[in-house]
Design a protein around this motif. Sequence first.
Motif, PDB file in Angstrom:
ATOM      1  N   ARG A 110      -3.114  -6.778   6.261  1.00  0.00           N
ATOM      2  CA  ARG A 110      -2.991  -5.554   5.464  1.00  0.00           C
ATOM      3  C   ARG A 110      -2.098  -5.742   4.235  1.00  0.00           C
ATOM      4  NH1 ARG A 110      -5.011  -1.490   8.508  1.00  0.00           N
ATOM      5  NH2 ARG A 110      -3.775   0.166   7.581  1.00  0.00           N
ATOM      6  N   VAL A 111      -2.440  -6.787   3.491  1.00  0.00           N
ATOM      7  CA  VAL A 111      -1.672  -7.154   2.294  1.00  0.00           C
ATOM      8  C   VAL A 111      -1.816  -6.073   1.220  1.00  0.00           C
ATOM      9  CG1 VAL A 111      -1.686  -8.805   0.356  1.00  0.00           C
ATOM     10  CG2 VAL A 111      -1.759  -9.633   2.731  1.00  0.00           C
ATOM     11  N   ILE A 149      -8.436 -14.913   2.239  1.00  0.00           N
ATOM     12  CA  ILE A 149      -9.142 -13.626   2.314  1.00  0.00           C
ATOM     13  C   ILE A 149      -8.968 -12.996   3.701  1.00  0.00           C
ATOM     14  CG2 ILE A 149     -11.455 -12.587   2.245  1.00  0.00           C
ATOM     15  CD1 ILE A 149     -12.028 -14.873   0.084  1.00  0.00           C
ATOM     16  N   MET A 150      -9.018 -13.833   4.716  1.00  0.00           N
ATOM     17  CA  MET A 150      -8.815 -13.331   6.081  1.00  0.00           C
ATOM     18  C   MET A 150      -7.410 -12.717   6.214  1.00  0.00           C
ATOM     19  SD  MET A 150      -8.654 -15.533   9.603  1.00  0.00           S
ATOM     20  CE  MET A 150      -7.025 -16.130   9.210  1.00  0.00           C
ATOM     21  N   VAL A 151      -6.417 -13.444   5.701  1.00  0.00           N
ATOM     22  CA  VAL A 151      -5.032 -12.961   5.785  1.00  0.00           C
ATOM     23  C   VAL A 151      -4.873 -11.655   5.006  1.00  0.00           C
ATOM     24  CG1 VAL A 151      -2.679 -13.478   4.950  1.00  0.00           C
ATOM     25  CG2 VAL A 151      -3.948 -15.180   6.283  1.00  0.00           C
ATOM     26  N   MET A 152      -5.474 -11.625   3.826  1.00  0.00           N
ATOM     27  CA  MET A 152      -5.363 -10.439   2.978  1.00  0.00           C
ATOM     28  C   MET A 152      -5.869  -9.200   3.712  1.00  0.00           C
ATOM     29  SD  MET A 152      -6.963 -10.087  -0.847  1.00  0.00           S
ATOM     30  CE  MET A 152      -6.576 -11.782  -1.205  1.00  0.00           C
ATOM     31  N   ARG A 153      -6.961  -9.382   4.418  1.00  0.00           N
ATOM     32  CA  ARG A 153      -7.543  -8.247   5.137  1.00  0.00           C
ATOM     33  C   ARG A 153      -6.782  -7.967   6.435  1.00  0.00           C
ATOM     34  NH1 ARG A 153     -13.547  -8.921   7.185  1.00  0.00           N
ATOM     35  NH2 ARG A 153     -12.396 -10.464   8.378  1.00  0.00           N
ATOM     36  N   GLU A 163     -12.104  -2.330  -1.210  1.00  0.00           N
ATOM     37  CA  GLU A 163     -11.897  -1.564   0.022  1.00  0.00           C
ATOM     38  C   GLU A 163     -10.687  -2.056   0.813  1.00  0.00           C
ATOM     39  OE1 GLU A 163     -15.744  -1.646   1.832  1.00  0.00           O
ATOM     40  OE2 GLU A 163     -16.544  -0.360   0.233  1.00  0.00           O
ATOM     41  N   LEU A 164     -10.050  -3.122   0.335  1.00  0.00           N
ATOM     42  CA  LEU A 164      -8.845  -3.609   1.016  1.00  0.00           C
ATOM     43  C   LEU A 164      -7.627  -2.817   0.522  1.00  0.00           C
ATOM     44  CD1 LEU A 164      -9.415  -7.479   1.003  1.00  0.00           C
ATOM     45  CD2 LEU A 164     -10.174  -5.778   2.660  1.00  0.00           C
ATOM     46  N   LEU A 165      -6.465  -3.099   1.135  1.00  0.00           N
ATOM     47  CA  LEU A 165      -5.264  -2.336   0.777  1.00  0.00           C
ATOM     48  C   LEU A 165      -4.518  -2.912  -0.422  1.00  0.00           C
ATOM     49  CD1 LEU A 165      -3.916  -1.638   4.383  1.00  0.00           C
ATOM     50  CD2 LEU A 165      -5.036  -0.015   2.845  1.00  0.00           C
ATOM     51  N   VAL A 166      -4.966  -4.065  -0.913  1.00  0.00           N
ATOM     52  CA  VAL A 166      -4.269  -4.694  -2.046  1.00  0.00           C
ATOM     53  C   VAL A 166      -4.334  -3.778  -3.254  1.00  0.00           C
ATOM     54  CG1 VAL A 166      -4.001  -6.790  -3.402  1.00  0.00           C
ATOM     55  CG2 VAL A 166      -5.186  -6.875  -1.220  1.00  0.00           C
ATOM     56  N   ARG A 167      -3.170  -3.443  -3.819  1.00  0.00           N
ATOM     57  CA  ARG A 167      -3.185  -2.542  -4.976  1.00  0.00           C
ATOM     58  C   ARG A 167      -2.508  -3.136  -6.199  1.00  0.00           C
ATOM     59  NH1 ARG A 167       1.814  -0.569  -5.248  1.00  0.00           N
ATOM     60  NH2 ARG A 167       3.053  -1.006  -3.404  1.00  0.00           N
ATOM     61  N   VAL A 168      -1.711  -4.199  -6.002  1.00  0.00           N
ATOM     62  CA  VAL A 168      -0.986  -4.783  -7.127  1.00  0.00           C
ATOM     63  C   VAL A 168      -1.164  -6.298  -7.144  1.00  0.00           C
ATOM     64  CG1 VAL A 168       1.314  -5.191  -8.114  1.00  0.00           C
ATOM     65  CG2 VAL A 168       0.803  -2.992  -7.053  1.00  0.00           C
ATOM     66  N   GLY A 169      -1.412  -6.844  -8.328  1.00  0.00           N
ATOM     67  CA  GLY A 169      -1.426  -8.297  -8.500  1.00  0.00           C
ATOM     68  C   GLY A 169      -0.391  -8.676  -9.539  1.00  0.00           C
ATOM     69  N   VAL A 170       0.404  -9.694  -9.248  1.00  0.00           N
ATOM     70  CA  VAL A 170       1.389 -10.183 -10.214  1.00  0.00           C
ATOM     71  C   VAL A 170       0.941 -11.583 -10.598  1.00  0.00           C
ATOM     72  CG1 VAL A 170       3.834 -10.602 -10.637  1.00  0.00           C
ATOM     73  CG2 VAL A 170       3.150  -8.822  -9.027  1.00  0.00           C
ATOM     74  N   PHE A 171       0.407 -11.685 -11.812  1.00  0.00           N
ATOM     75  CA  PHE A 171      -0.298 -12.910 -12.199  1.00  0.00           C
ATOM     76  C   PHE A 171       0.401 -13.615 -13.356  1.00  0.00           C
ATOM     77  CE2 PHE A 171      -4.000 -10.141 -10.766  1.00  0.00           C
ATOM     78  CZ  PHE A 171      -3.983 -10.660  -9.476  1.00  0.00           C
ATOM     79  N   GLU A 201     -14.308 -13.241  -5.978  1.00  0.00           N
ATOM     80  CA  GLU A 201     -15.716 -13.650  -5.906  1.00  0.00           C
ATOM     81  C   GLU A 201     -16.075 -14.191  -4.525  1.00  0.00           C
ATOM     82  OE1 GLU A 201     -16.339 -14.864 -10.570  1.00  0.00           O
ATOM     83  OE2 GLU A 201     -15.894 -16.414  -9.086  1.00  0.00           O
ATOM     84  N   ARG A 202     -15.154 -14.975  -3.979  1.00  0.00           N
ATOM     85  CA  ARG A 202     -15.419 -15.548  -2.649  1.00  0.00           C
ATOM     86  C   ARG A 202     -15.480 -14.423  -1.600  1.00  0.00           C
ATOM     87  NH1 ARG A 202     -18.219 -18.554   0.393  1.00  0.00           N
ATOM     88  NH2 ARG A 202     -17.201 -19.126   2.336  1.00  0.00           N
ATOM     89  N   ALA A 203     -14.597 -13.435  -1.743  1.00  0.00           N
ATOM     90  CA  ALA A 203     -14.614 -12.305  -0.807  1.00  0.00           C
ATOM     91  C   ALA A 203     -15.983 -11.631  -0.851  1.00  0.00           C
ATOM     92  CB  ALA A 203     -13.508 -11.317  -1.161  1.00  0.00           C
ATOM     93  N   ALA A 204     -16.504 -11.422  -2.052  1.00  0.00           N
ATOM     94  CA  ALA A 204     -17.819 -10.775  -2.187  1.00  0.00           C
ATOM     95  C   ALA A 204     -18.896 -11.582  -1.482  1.00  0.00           C
ATOM     96  CB  ALA A 204     -18.152 -10.597  -3.666  1.00  0.00           C
ATOM     97  N   GLU A 205     -18.813 -12.912  -1.610  1.00  0.00           N
ATOM     98  CA  GLU A 205     -19.786 -13.770  -0.918  1.00  0.00           C
ATOM     99  C   GLU A 205     -19.708 -13.615   0.598  1.00  0.00           C
ATOM    100  OE1 GLU A 205     -19.687 -17.466  -4.075  1.00  0.00           O
ATOM    101  OE2 GLU A 205     -19.012 -17.793  -2.014  1.00  0.00           O
ATOM    102  N   LEU A 206     -18.501 -13.354   1.065  1.00  0.00           N
ATOM    103  CA  LEU A 206     -18.309 -13.188   2.513  1.00  0.00           C
ATOM    104  C   LEU A 206     -18.612 -11.753   2.954  1.00  0.00           C
ATOM    105  CD1 LEU A 206     -14.947 -15.188   2.880  1.00  0.00           C
ATOM    106  CD2 LEU A 206     -17.223 -15.957   3.582  1.00  0.00           C
ATOM    107  N   GLY A 207     -19.076 -10.950   1.998  1.00  0.00           N
ATOM    108  CA  GLY A 207     -19.425  -9.565   2.328  1.00  0.00           C
ATOM    109  C   GLY A 207     -18.238  -8.630   2.357  1.00  0.00           C
ATOM    110  N   ILE A 208     -17.113  -9.068   1.721  1.00  0.00           N
ATOM    111  CA  ILE A 208     -15.917  -8.218   1.708  1.00  0.00           C
ATOM    112  C   ILE A 208     -15.722  -7.682   0.295  1.00  0.00           C
ATOM    113  CG2 ILE A 208     -13.397  -8.198   1.973  1.00  0.00           C
ATOM    114  CD1 ILE A 208     -13.870 -10.566   3.999  1.00  0.00           C
ATOM    115  N   ASP A 209     -15.659  -6.373   0.182  1.00  0.00           N
ATOM    116  CA  ASP A 209     -15.411  -5.772  -1.117  1.00  0.00           C
ATOM    117  C   ASP A 209     -13.906  -5.593  -1.285  1.00  0.00           C
ATOM    118  OD1 ASP A 209     -15.155  -4.280  -3.403  1.00  0.00           O
ATOM    119  OD2 ASP A 209     -16.743  -2.835  -2.887  1.00  0.00           O
ATOM    120  N   MET A 210     -13.342  -6.344  -2.211  1.00  0.00           N
ATOM    121  CA  MET A 210     -11.892  -6.318  -2.429  1.00  0.00           C
ATOM    122  C   MET A 210     -11.390  -4.896  -2.680  1.00  0.00           C
ATOM    123  SD  MET A 210      -9.629  -8.882  -2.667  1.00  0.00           S
ATOM    124  CE  MET A 210      -9.885 -10.348  -3.647  1.00  0.00           C
TER     125      MET A 210
END
Length: 443
Positions: free
Chosen positions: A185-186, A178-182, A212-220, A201-210
């Motif tokens: 600027r992933v 999560i730190m790296v993602m933020r 609001e980050l720059l991540v726009r695409v997930g390849v799952f 979910e873990r980001a939310a626990e740490l007070g980070i709203d996903m």
Amino acid sequence: MTQTRETVETHYHPASAPDYIPTPMLKKLQLERLRAIVQRAYDNVGLFRRQLDERGLAPSDVTCLDDISRLPFTVKHDLRDNYPFGLFASPMQEVVRLHASSGTTGKPIVVAYTAADVKVWTNVMCRTFSAVGVGPSDIVQNAYGYGLFTGGLGAHYGAEGLGATVIPISGGNTDRQIMVMRDFRVTAICSTPSYFLHLTERAAELGIDMRELLVRVGVFGAEPWTDSMRRHLEACSGIKAYDLYGLSEIVGPGVACECYRQDGLHFFEDHFYPEIIDPQTGDTLPQGEEGELVLTTLSKQAMPMIRYRTRDITAFITAPCACGRTHRRMRRISRRSDDMFIIRGVNVFPSQVETALLQVEGTLPHYQIILTRQKGLDEMEVQVEVTAEIFSDKIGALEQFEARLMDSLERVLGIRVAVRLVEPHSIQRSEGKAKRIIDKRNA
Ligand SMILES: [Zn+2]
């Protein structure tokens, strides 16, 4: 509305050119490659040669694409029986890479690549990223496991081949992810869908709203997931979630992927020839009917797979895709025939349970299916996490909620099964593939 998504296609990468090859040319190429690969397998792989000889067939009997149905299937135990190198078609001095599956029982299966095979793999993964709008200016966090598992290096080579910036973080160490993602600027992330859910979910626990980050695409990929899960992931993270399909036996990730339209997965048909068969009879099914996916590698040198039975259940989508790609699509795989279990005579797939649970508001997409045998009878209990608000409700309200879930499951499965509500975070999170079924029936 589609305007912003269409601009995604401006990330078009030259590697994607074969995605648009006219169908008659594609078929011609497939036939040429099929004939060559059958000859290669016949000349170099003892098992395949024996199977063809037994049928009185020669490689030269393949004269059109439909002739593929005369060829024998390859199944998973063929790979186990020939462990570790018995199905290789290249001498070891030409093999540049080995991977192995994370076999749950006994020996793993081993797969091999020549330098040309790695090139093809890189090419199809470049085309995958390009199809979902990832380009050279993206920063890709690759949270697939690196190692013998094909996910990590497959996605790595593809994203790097495209010119994107790759962060080879591998799976695990969620807080650091999560730190790296933020901080880095992933903009794009690769992982299993269940691990990305955990990250959110873990980001939310740490007070980070996903969102609001720059991540726009997930390849799952690497595990079956439903459209309900996709909607949930997209809503809680603000990204676009795309489905990627692959398996080590064929190449790893990169056999098929969704385009930006999120409407079925395009095969990379110039390298992998798909068929859908009736899993009982082995007969090829008419286009559009649901059955088991069978794949033939058309260009793999080190370990060609002829008619490999994937155990994955899907169907071809017959209509052309609005994205302009000519390669056929399949419906998303939410079921593997291996995952199916039978309870009181009824066939049940974990994906059906997932769909039924997510239809009821207040459930979280974390669940486990516990199978037990009591007095000779099979029992099934679904343990599901519910939101903190629901969980803190009065006992009566919880019972009502439980009953609603049981009803929803009964509608989908056709049988009544037990439900147990559990607190958020009480079901163990996976850093790779989620474990959905705990079968204690033979314990
Ligand atoms: Zn498309």
